[in-house]
Design a protein around this motif. Structure first.
Motif, PDB file in Angstrom:
ATOM      1  N   ALA A  20      29.736   1.542  31.182  1.00 50.97           N
ATOM      2  CA  ALA A  20      31.004   1.713  30.518  1.00 50.97           C
ATOM      3  C   ALA A  20      30.832   2.182  29.130  1.00 50.97           C
ATOM      4  O   ALA A  20      31.897   3.022  28.838  1.00 50.97           O
ATOM      5  CB  ALA A  20      31.646   0.219  30.301  1.00 50.97           C
ATOM      6  N   ALA A  21      29.950   2.063  28.489  1.00 49.70           N
ATOM      7  CA  ALA A  21      29.573   2.708  27.197  1.00 49.70           C
ATOM      8  C   ALA A  21      29.315   4.165  27.497  1.00 49.70           C
ATOM      9  O   ALA A  21      29.888   4.877  26.505  1.00 49.70           O
ATOM     10  CB  ALA A  21      28.493   2.168  26.455  1.00 49.70           C
ATOM     11  N   HIS A  28      24.092   7.326  37.278  1.00 51.09           N
ATOM     12  CA  HIS A  28      24.098   5.834  37.317  1.00 51.09           C
ATOM     13  C   HIS A  28      22.872   5.427  36.858  1.00 51.09           C
ATOM     14  O   HIS A  28      22.490   4.316  36.916  1.00 51.09           O
ATOM     15  CB  HIS A  28      24.602   5.199  38.476  1.00 51.09           C
ATOM     16  N   LEU A  56      31.420  -3.054  22.581  1.00 53.13           N
ATOM     17  CA  LEU A  56      29.984  -3.219  23.434  1.00 53.13           C
ATOM     18  C   LEU A  56      28.740  -3.131  22.521  1.00 53.13           C
ATOM     19  O   LEU A  56      28.820  -2.751  21.398  1.00 53.13           O
ATOM     20  CB  LEU A  56      29.850  -2.006  24.392  1.00 53.13           C
ATOM     21  N   ALA A  57      27.704  -3.611  22.918  1.00 51.89           N
ATOM     22  CA  ALA A  57      26.480  -4.005  22.176  1.00 51.89           C
ATOM     23  C   ALA A  57      25.579  -2.726  22.351  1.00 51.89           C
ATOM     24  O   ALA A  57      24.304  -2.833  22.215  1.00 51.89           O
ATOM     25  CB  ALA A  57      25.921  -5.278  22.416  1.00 51.89           C
ATOM     26  N   TYR A  58      26.018  -1.637  22.800  1.00 49.00           N
ATOM     27  CA  TYR A  58      25.259  -0.387  23.214  1.00 49.00           C
ATOM     28  C   TYR A  58      25.894   0.883  22.354  1.00 49.00           C
ATOM     29  O   TYR A  58      26.417   1.617  22.766  1.00 49.00           O
ATOM     30  CB  TYR A  58      25.334   0.013  24.529  1.00 49.00           C
ATOM     31  N   THR A  95      23.228  -0.954  33.505  1.00 54.13           N
ATOM     32  CA  THR A  95      24.188  -1.834  33.806  1.00 54.13           C
ATOM     33  C   THR A  95      25.434  -1.453  33.680  1.00 54.13           C
ATOM     34  O   THR A  95      25.939  -0.580  33.317  1.00 54.13           O
ATOM     35  CB  THR A  95      23.791  -3.060  32.874  1.00 54.13           C
ATOM     36  N   GLU A  96      26.315  -2.648  34.116  1.00 52.22           N
ATOM     37  CA  GLU A  96      27.874  -1.937  34.009  1.00 52.22           C
ATOM     38  C   GLU A  96      28.230  -1.809  32.665  1.00 52.22           C
ATOM     39  O   GLU A  96      29.097  -0.910  32.522  1.00 52.22           O
ATOM     40  CB  GLU A  96      28.865  -3.237  34.774  1.00 52.22           C
ATOM     41  N   ASP A  97      27.701  -2.845  31.668  1.00 53.02           N
ATOM     42  CA  ASP A  97      28.222  -2.365  30.164  1.00 53.02           C
ATOM     43  C   ASP A  97      27.616  -1.299  29.672  1.00 53.02           C
ATOM     44  O   ASP A  97      28.283  -0.370  28.961  1.00 53.02           O
ATOM     45  CB  ASP A  97      27.356  -3.427  29.389  1.00 53.02           C
ATOM     46  N   GLU A  98      26.437  -0.706  30.152  1.00 57.59           N
ATOM     47  CA  GLU A  98      25.923   0.585  29.834  1.00 57.59           C
ATOM     48  C   GLU A  98      26.728   1.733  30.325  1.00 57.59           C
ATOM     49  O   GLU A  98      27.163   2.727  29.640  1.00 57.59           O
ATOM     50  CB  GLU A  98      24.527   0.540  30.169  1.00 57.59           C
TER      51      GLU A  98
END
Length: 124
Positions: A119-120, A81, A2-4, A114-117
């Motif tokens: 997940a991170a 969230h 991931l990019a976070y 976001t969904e990616d955030e």
């Protein structure tokens, strides 16, 4: 991957950072607790560090300019969230927060992760 590398659960605007520095000069080390609806609704409360007693029912969301920022675990269930953004607005709130005598008050702005955030954050 991931990019976070690190997602902050709580951030602050420049205006909030300026007020934190002013309050720190007046009162020493500070801490925040996100109120759960008592007194002036749900708002961030600023205290001299250690003045507000936290316990096992509080979640440390992170730090804002070296100030720990807490929220009750129950309230965190609703806000997990969401990224909190500490800001300042003119006006006198009705809380016990340190900035109230200065004619301003902290407030929270927010955005949904976001969904990616999310997940991170789950990996933290």
């Amino acid at each position: 991957m991931l990019a976070y590398p690190h997602i902050a659960r709580v951030l602050a605007t420049d205006e909030a950072l300026d007020l934190i520095e002013r309050l720190r000069e007046m009162h020493g080390p500070l801490m925040f607790h996100q109120s759960g609806g008592c007194c002036d609704g749900s708002q961030p409360m600023c205290f001299t560090q250690g003045e507000f007693k936290t316990g096992s029912s509080d979640v440390l969301l992170g730090e804002v300019d070296r100030c720990p920022f807490f929220m009750s675990a129950d309230q965190f269930g609703y806000w997990k969230h969401t990224q909190l953004i500490l800001d300042v607005t003119p006006g006198r709130g009705s809380s016990f927060s340190l900035e109230i005598p200065l004619g301003v008050r902290f407030l929270i702005r927010s955005r949904v992760f976001t969904e990616d955030e999310l997940a991170a954050l789950a990996g933290d």
